[in-house]
Design an enzyme around this catalytic site. Structure first.
Site, short mmCIF file in Angstrom:
data_model
loop_
_atom_site.label_atom_id
_atom_site.label_comp_id
_atom_site.label_asym_id
_atom_site.label_seq_id
_atom_site.Cartn_x
_atom_site.Cartn_y
_atom_site.Cartn_z
N ASP A 13 0.96 -1.00 -0.05
CA ASP A 13 -0.21 0.07 0.14
C ASP A 13 0.92 1.23 0.44
O ASP A 13 1.30 1.37 0.83
CB ASP A 13 -1.17 -0.18 1.55
CG ASP A 13 -1.63 0.90 1.15
OD1 ASP A 13 -3.03 1.28 0.33
OD2 ASP A 13 -0.91 2.05 1.53
N TYR A 20 3.17 9.14 -0.46
CA TYR A 20 3.78 9.44 -0.03
C TYR A 20 5.40 8.71 -0.99
O TYR A 20 6.66 9.19 0.57
CB TYR A 20 3.87 7.67 0.66
CG TYR A 20 2.44 7.39 0.99
CD1 TYR A 20 1.95 8.24 1.72
CD2 TYR A 20 2.44 5.98 1.36
CE1 TYR A 20 1.35 7.33 2.72
CE2 TYR A 20 1.22 5.31 1.96
CZ TYR A 20 -0.11 6.24 2.39
OH TYR A 20 -0.43 6.51 3.15
N LYS A 26 -2.06 5.71 -4.48
CA LYS A 26 -4.12 6.88 -3.98
C LYS A 26 -3.42 8.05 -4.74
O LYS A 26 -2.02 8.51 -4.88
CB LYS A 26 -3.63 6.68 -2.75
CG LYS A 26 -4.10 5.07 -1.93
CD LYS A 26 -4.22 5.96 -0.33
CE LYS A 26 -3.45 4.09 0.74
NZ LYS A 26 -2.09 4.18 0.80
N HIS A 33 -7.79 9.83 -2.75
CA HIS A 33 -6.36 9.47 -1.03
C HIS A 33 -8.06 10.07 0.43
O HIS A 33 -8.08 9.98 1.03
CB HIS A 33 -5.79 10.74 -0.73
CG HIS A 33 -4.02 9.72 -0.34
ND1 HIS A 33 -3.10 9.45 -0.10
CD2 HIS A 33 -4.40 9.44 1.45
CE1 HIS A 33 -2.75 9.47 0.59
NE2 HIS A 33 -3.73 9.00 1.83
N1 LIG Z 1 -5.49 5.95 3.38
C1 LIG Z 1 -4.79 7.29 4.39
O1 LIG Z 1 -4.97 8.11 4.45
C2 LIG Z 1 -3.63 6.24 5.51
C3 LIG Z 1 -3.13 7.15 6.21
C4 LIG Z 1 -2.35 6.59 7.45
C5 LIG Z 1 -1.66 5.18 6.57
N2 LIG Z 1 -1.74 4.77 5.69
C6 LIG Z 1 -1.46 2.78 5.23
O2 LIG Z 1 -1.55 2.22 6.89
C7 LIG Z 1 -0.50 2.05 6.77
C8 LIG Z 1 0.22 1.18 8.58
O3 LIG Z 1 0.05 2.98 8.78
P1 LIG Z 1 0.76 3.29 10.15
O4 LIG Z 1 2.28 3.28 9.06
O5 LIG Z 1 0.82 4.84 9.77
O6 LIG Z 1 0.61 2.76 11.48
P2 LIG Z 1 0.54 1.55 11.92
O7 LIG Z 1 0.81 0.37 11.56
O8 LIG Z 1 -0.50 1.42 12.69
O9 LIG Z 1 2.12 1.22 12.83
C9 LIG Z 1 3.08 1.61 12.62
C10 LIG Z 1 4.44 1.26 13.98
O10 LIG Z 1 3.64 0.38 14.16
C11 LIG Z 1 5.55 -0.44 14.84
N3 LIG Z 1 5.34 -1.56 14.49
C12 LIG Z 1 4.76 -2.93 13.56
N4 LIG Z 1 4.50 -3.64 13.76
C13 LIG Z 1 5.12 -4.13 15.11
C14 LIG Z 1 5.32 -4.63 16.53
N5 LIG Z 1 4.36 -6.36 15.27
N6 LIG Z 1 5.62 -4.20 17.18
C15 LIG Z 1 5.37 -3.06 17.65
N7 LIG Z 1 5.55 -2.47 17.04
C16 LIG Z 1 5.33 -2.21 15.99
C17 LIG Z 1 5.98 0.36 13.96
O11 LIG Z 1 7.07 0.87 14.47
P3 LIG Z 1 8.74 -0.31 13.19
O12 LIG Z 1 8.23 0.21 11.55
O13 LIG Z 1 10.01 0.48 13.88
O14 LIG Z 1 8.72 -2.04 13.20
C18 LIG Z 1 5.22 1.91 13.18
O15 LIG Z 1 5.73 2.85 14.19
C19 LIG Z 1 0.30 3.12 6.16
O16 LIG Z 1 1.68 2.61 5.62
C20 LIG Z 1 -0.28 3.30 5.37
O17 LIG Z 1 -0.14 2.56 4.37
C21 LIG Z 1 -3.05 5.01 4.89
#
Ligand SMILES: NC(=O)c1ccc[n+]([C@@H]2O[C@H](COP(=O)([O-])OP(=O)(O)OC[C@H]3O[C@@H](n4cnc5c(N)ncnc54)[C@H](OP(=O)(O)O)[C@@H]3O)[C@@H](O)[C@H]2O)c1
Length: 279
Positions: free
Chosen positions: A44, A49, A74, A107
């Site tokens: 994704d 990004y 997106k 988006h």
């Molecule tokens: N459509 C939208 O508007 C929108 C907005 C935001 C995000 N997104 C999408 O959603 C995806 C995920 O969301 P996000 O990146 O915001 O946050 P998330 O997946 O909720 O959290 C990521 C955080 O969790 C940590 N983490 C991951 N696996 C872990 C585990 N097994 N144990 C402990 N910590 C862990 C990561 O640290 P480390 O990297 O240090 O492991 C990072 O700090 C994004 O990458 C993007 O593709 C979409």
């Protein structure tokens, strides 16, 4: 891996990998290649990004057949118009070095997103996109888009995690036959989520980590989920969630963690200012 059949009949992996905030292109390429080695096939990304090239390079180097991969990107809001969407899509396609994108999303529902939807519909009919959808669309904008267009969104990607469970949205999307996809499934690590007492207790029942419990909860709710990590051990951990089930009691206990958290008006205004770069 579990798969979800979208409303246009195509199959999408239920667990994927998000690459938001991995802006260093070399780093992003390395992370995506590692994730591919762990078995992830859904990636994704988004124009905003600024790492679509890195995904494209990783795809080229991976040796994985194109049809095995499921790539989402997106359209950013500054391209929310008919012409903008066509230009934005082709820019993403070029950066990803692909002939087609599996899932392409608007988006955010800002600007002329109706014009953008018309452009996406044409690209979908031309076979350049396998499924089209939206992100951050809520009840009124989603209803409105659906009832005024011939091609329906296959997916709506919104923020969802144990403290913001989106219960009414889950019901609504089932009724509308639009697949919900959870972004920030770990709440980006906020609210001390990985040490939450209830989640820790459930994790001990299964000898799994709290992260695995959270992902399994999303999966059992029927959502598609796209966690992000740059850490190889966590990549392996986050995909290792298909050999156990949470009981009904455990699902209910997690349901109680919902704080109904939602973006408040001030947050939404701040975010709009950032989108339009208003000082
Ligand atoms: N459509 C939208 O508007 C929108 C907005 C935001 C995000 N997104 C999408 O959603 C995806 C995920 O969301 P996000 O990146 O915001 O946050 P998330 O997946 O909720 O959290 C990521 C955080 O969790 C940590 N983490 C991951 N696996 C872990 C585990 N097994 N144990 C402990 N910590 C862990 C990561 O640290 P480390 O990297 O240090 O492991 C990072 O700090 C994004 O990458 C993007 O593709 C979409």
């Amino acid at each position: 891996m579990n798969y979800i059949r979208l409303n246009n009949g195509i199959k999408m992996p239920q667990l994927g990998f998000g690459v938001c905030r991995i802006q260093d292109l070399e780093k992003c390429e390395e992370v995506v290649l590692k994730a591919m080695r762990c078995g992830y096939r859904l990636f994704d990304t988004a124009a905003i990004y600024e790492n679509e090239e890195a995904i494209g390079n990783a795809i080229q180097k991976s040796g994985i057949a194109r049809e095995e991969l499921f790539i989402t990107s997106k359209l950013w809001v500054t391209n929310n118009s008919y012409e903008g969407a066509k230009a934005g899509f082709h820019e993403s396609l070029k950066k990803l070095q692909l002939d087609y994108i599996d899932l392409y999303l608007i988006h955010r529902p800002l600007g002329d997103y109706y014009g953008a939807w018309r452009a996406l519909t044409e690209l979908y009919k031309e076979g350049k996109i396998r499924a089209i959808g939206v992100s951050n669309f809520f009840n009124d904008s989603l209803y409105d888009l659906i009832y005024n267009n011939e091609v329906q969104p296959a997916v709506n990607q919104i923020q969802c995690h144990p403290f913001m469970q989106r219960k009414p949205e889950v019901v609504l999307h089932q009724e509308l036959n639009v697949q919900l996809e959870a972004w920030s499934p770990f709440a980006v690590g906020n609210y001390n989520i990985f040490h939450n007492e209830q989640l820790v207790k459930i994790s001990k029942n299964h000898q799994k980590s709290v992260a695995q419990i959270i992902l399994r909860w999303h999966i059992q709710r029927g959502l598609i989920v796209i966690p992000k990590t740059e850490n190889f051990e966590r990549m392996k951990e986050n995909i290792d969630i298909f050999d156990f089930r949470l009981s009904d009691e455990e699902m209910k206990a997690i349901e109680k963690l919902d704080m109904g958290k939602n973006e408040d008006t001030a947050y939404r205004l701040e975010s709009l200012k950032r989108v339009y770069a208003i000082e």
